[in-house]
Design an enzyme around this catalytic site. Structure first.
Site, PDB file in Angstrom:
ATOM      1  N   HIS A 249      53.500 124.541  86.214  1.00  0.00           N
ATOM      2  CA  HIS A 249      51.601 124.050  87.222  1.00  0.00           C
ATOM      3  C   HIS A 249      51.032 124.047  87.519  1.00  0.00           C
ATOM      4  O   HIS A 249      50.122 123.492  87.079  1.00  0.00           O
ATOM      5  CB  HIS A 249      52.868 124.189  88.611  1.00  0.00           C
ATOM      6  CG  HIS A 249      51.718 124.263  90.221  1.00  0.00           C
ATOM      7  ND1 HIS A 249      52.235 122.754  90.091  1.00  0.00           N
ATOM      8  CD2 HIS A 249      50.588 123.829  90.289  1.00  0.00           C
ATOM      9  CE1 HIS A 249      51.430 122.239  91.777  1.00  0.00           C
ATOM     10  NE2 HIS A 249      50.763 123.123  91.575  1.00  0.00           N
ATOM     11  N   GLU A 250      50.290 125.369  87.340  1.00  0.00           N
ATOM     12  CA  GLU A 250      49.087 125.850  87.418  1.00  0.00           C
ATOM     13  C   GLU A 250      48.370 125.636  85.799  1.00  0.00           C
ATOM     14  O   GLU A 250      47.175 125.089  85.784  1.00  0.00           O
ATOM     15  CB  GLU A 250      48.393 127.631  87.535  1.00  0.00           C
ATOM     16  CG  GLU A 250      49.313 128.189  88.881  1.00  0.00           C
ATOM     17  CD  GLU A 250      48.846 127.374  89.841  1.00  0.00           C
ATOM     18  OE1 GLU A 250      48.086 127.120  89.729  1.00  0.00           O
ATOM     19  OE2 GLU A 250      49.693 127.051  91.322  1.00  0.00           O
TER      20      GLU A 250
ATOM     21  N   HIS B  77      46.636 122.280  86.041  1.00  0.00           N
ATOM     22  CA  HIS B  77      45.783 121.819  86.515  1.00  0.00           C
ATOM     23  C   HIS B  77      44.731 122.461  85.974  1.00  0.00           C
ATOM     24  O   HIS B  77      44.015 121.725  85.730  1.00  0.00           O
ATOM     25  CB  HIS B  77      45.463 123.282  88.284  1.00  0.00           C
ATOM     26  CG  HIS B  77      46.400 122.840  89.003  1.00  0.00           C
ATOM     27  ND1 HIS B  77      46.106 121.395  90.091  1.00  0.00           N
ATOM     28  CD2 HIS B  77      46.581 123.163  89.928  1.00  0.00           C
ATOM     29  CE1 HIS B  77      46.349 120.764  90.717  1.00  0.00           C
ATOM     30  NE2 HIS B  77      47.028 122.403  91.283  1.00  0.00           N
TER      31      HIS B  77
ATOM     32  N   HIS C  44      44.025 119.492  83.373  1.00  0.00           N
ATOM     33  CA  HIS C  44      43.075 118.386  83.343  1.00  0.00           C
ATOM     34  C   HIS C  44      41.968 118.895  83.632  1.00  0.00           C
ATOM     35  O   HIS C  44      40.700 117.501  83.352  1.00  0.00           O
ATOM     36  CB  HIS C  44      43.442 118.269  84.866  1.00  0.00           C
ATOM     37  CG  HIS C  44      43.547 117.073  86.104  1.00  0.00           C
ATOM     38  ND1 HIS C  44      43.667 116.784  87.197  1.00  0.00           N
ATOM     39  CD2 HIS C  44      42.924 116.003  84.994  1.00  0.00           C
ATOM     40  CE1 HIS C  44      43.164 116.180  87.281  1.00  0.00           C
ATOM     41  NE2 HIS C  44      42.179 115.312  86.241  1.00  0.00           N
TER      42      HIS C  44
END
Length: 648
Positions: free
Chosen positions: A439-440, A443, A446
């Site tokens: 998940h991190e 980020h 991105h």
């Protein structure tokens, strides 16, 4: 050029910060004095001043979260008034606003910078009378102080508590790795120490056999930092006043002014629609847990029983215990596997580099494409007392070009709180931890993959808050797929690949008690959003939460539960009237995941995702970028499909 990480001079930090702010103000005065203002000679130097400020300040704010100390606290708290006054002064500068209003460009990214800047000037009160501008400045300063106080209170309360267990019977059934981390000496005898740090807390809540001790630990967790009640009341009063000063009826309207969601009704309707779809499934899930608890002689299933009996039910129904995955998920191997996967998915490479860091456990990698480094990432993954709880990505440098056309790379920090390795014990992760890391990383890429030249809309900057979770949720979905797990899931002792049947169980576990998990998140999201639709104070906050629990919490929490005292996302982070964003963005992420992967990875689709979504940052609104990629809007039904809630 990558900026090396350097521990700030805490004693002189405020003085150095003030010098930078004064230089920036002088630069802005010079920019405003230009007669022929263009995007290149005005906007780009203006954006560059923000980059320089972030490069200086981010190491301190980062250290205050990951190596918290009196020095970091003092320097950070002393900096807040300076920064608040500076940003408020700029955001209310009429000359700046008028200058941006007169600048035009044919470049789409530059147009978006101008659009967002003009919008933000208006949302910052640039049109207000001077006395109201002054009041808004006071509010912003006070809110920054209160957000920091909330976070510090929570960290202090978390670190202040410990539960010492002396009877071996009370730790029977706990995984060996958790017992090893908890084991300590007291009066010459072996005891076990559990804290409110998430790895320690969840270990006992999930496996601890003594129900009274589970409740004791749970109660300590959900009543942390009672002093935050006063902080919450003041934050809510100031947010309400701020919204009204800016011409909004309430803070939720102000929050949505820069998000994808069009209005309050759209958000509340979206959340309630998901709740209605989830409730029938959740009721059946709760019934199964209640039946298990009754077998153990519990008259009722309580909140502090949920993790314990959920784990038992998972073993019964799926023959799956997340604990059995841990020998296959050694932290270093998982990280390398993740890097290898991202490399293949997006045609890049990672190269570990030896550069200055804040803790010996930190690992640093350069991201390379065609042999050239274009970004840098820092991983700080172990839990420790000086680090605040949770997991997050923090951006540092931002990819952009300055007025002279010089290109600058991006860098970011990924922070988690995984079980720390010791001399004798490696850091072994549960599958949930693996999902968190993915998940991190979503980020991070991105931010790091951005090819946008304009700093204010590059990487995660300028991305609508209810779209910012899209890339993180997209990547985490791959952490359940055997095609991905086979890259790194090897036994710590034998080196053998995780058996296929265990990978299948991991995939099935994805939607285990999914409806209960969905309702929990919807409760948080509705509480946050409704809390900001009018002014709530004192007991009214708890009454609102209780009213939502009456509908959505099928296992009603005990009356002493004060979840809000620890709801850092909305009282110390950026999610005020925006927690719904997790679910809003999850529609995009689910739809995008199915577009890129069903039974195998579709490389043409992941290439398109990289080009249209990751590399373009906020150069255009996410809805436009999404349509450019897939030729359509995201399908809301994809989220229901992802959670297996399609048919009752």
């Amino acid at each position: 050029m990558f900026v090396p990480f350097k521990t700030p001079d805490f004693e002189n930090f405020s003085k150095e910060l003030n010098t930078i702010l004064e230089k920036n103000e002088k630069l802005i005065e010079e920019l405003l004095s230009k007669e022929d203002k263009t995007y290149n000679n005005f906007v780009r130097p203006y954006m560059e001043s923000f980059e320089k400020l972030d490069l200086f300040f981010t190491p301190l704010s980062h250290l205050n979260s990951v190596e918290n100390s009196k020095d970091t606290q003092t320097a950070y708290e002393n900096s807040l008034p300076l920064l608040s006054r500076y940003h408020t002064k700029l955001s209310q500068n009429r000359e700046l606003y008028e200058a941006f209003s007169k600048i035009d460009s044919n470049d789409l990214a530059q147009k978006e910078v101008i659009r967002q800047e003009i919008r933000d000037f208006k949302l910052s009160g640039v049109d207000l009378p001077e006395n109201e501008k002054k009041r808004l400045e006071e509010i912003n300063l006070r809110l920054s102080e209160l957000n920091n106080r909330f976070s510090q209170n929570l960290l202090d309360a978390t670190n202040a508590y410990e539960l010492i267990i002396e009877d071996p019977k009370d730790v029977e059934g706990l995984p060996e790795s958790d017992l090893e981390l908890a084991k300590t000496e007291k009066d010459g005898k072996t005891v076990w120490r559990f804290t409110l740090q998430i790895p320690s807390y969840m270990a006992y809540m999930t496996y601890g056999p003594n129900r009274k001790l589970r409740e004791e630990l749970y109660k300590a967790y959900v009543t942390r930092a009672p002093e935050n009640q006063e902080v919450i009341d003041e934050i809510l009063r100031l947010r309400d006043e701020k919204a009204k000063l800016l011409g909004f009826d309430h803070f939720s309207e102000l929050s949505l002014a820069s998000k994808m969601a069009p209005n309050d009704d759209a958000v509340v309707g979206f959340l309630n629609e998901l709740a209605d779809a989830s409730l029938p499934f959740a009721k059946k899930e709760v019934e199964k847990l209640e039946a298990l608890a009754k077998e153990d002689g519990c008259e009722s299933l309580e909140s502090y029983d949920v993790a314990y009996y959920s784990e038992k039910l998972k073993k019964l129904e799926l023959d799956f215990d997340d604990e059995i995955t841990r020998p296959y998920f050694e932290q270093g191997r998982v990280l390398q596997g993740l890097l290898d996967f991202v490399s293949e998915l997006f045609s890049i490479t990672f190269e570990q580099v030896d550069v200055p860091v804040w803790n010996e456990k930190v690992k640093v990698y350069d991201l390379k494409e065609a042999g050239s480094a274009f970004a840098r990432i820092y991983f700080d993954l172990d839990a420790r007392e000086s680090k605040r709880g949770g997991a997050w990505m923090n951006d540092w440098q931002t990819h952009h070009e300055d007025a002279d056309g010089k290109e600058y790379p991006a860098s970011a920090f990924v922070v988690c709180n995984f079980p720390p390795s010791t001399k004798d014990t490696p850091s072994l992760l549960r599958h949930d931890d693996v999902v968190t890391l993915f998940h991190e990383m979503g980020h991070a890429i991105h931010h790091l993959f951005s090819q946008v030249k304009e700093r204010f809309v590059s990487g995660i900057h300028g991305v609508e808050w209810d779209a910012v979770e899209f890339p993180s949720q997209f990547l985490e979905n791959f952490a359940y797929e055997s095609e991905v797990l086979k890259r790194f899931a090897r036994h710590i002792e034998t080196g053998e690949l995780m058996p296929d049947d265990l990978m299948t169980k991991i995939k099935k576990s994805k939607n285990f008690l999914a409806a209960m998990g969905m309702l929990r998140q919807l409760e948080f999201a509705l509480f946050d959003f409704m809390l900001h639709q009018k002014l709530y104070q004192g007991d009214e906050v708890q009454k609102l939460l209780d009213s939502l629990r009456d509908r959505l919490s099928l296992i009603k929490p005990p009356s002493y539960n004060r979840f809000q005292w620890g709801f850092a996302h909305i009282f110390a982070g950026g999610y005020a009237a925006g927690y719904y964003s997790y679910k809003w963005a999850e529609v995009l992420s689910a739809d995008a995941f199915f577009a890129c992967f069903e039974s195998k990875i579709k490389k043409d689709m992941t290439d398109g995702y990289k080009h249209h979504i990751l590399q373009k940052g906020a150069s255009r609104p996410m809805s436009e970028l999404y349509r450019e990629w897939l030729g359509r809007d995201p399908d809301p039904k994809a989220l229901i499909k992802l959670y297996g809630l399609e048919n009752e």
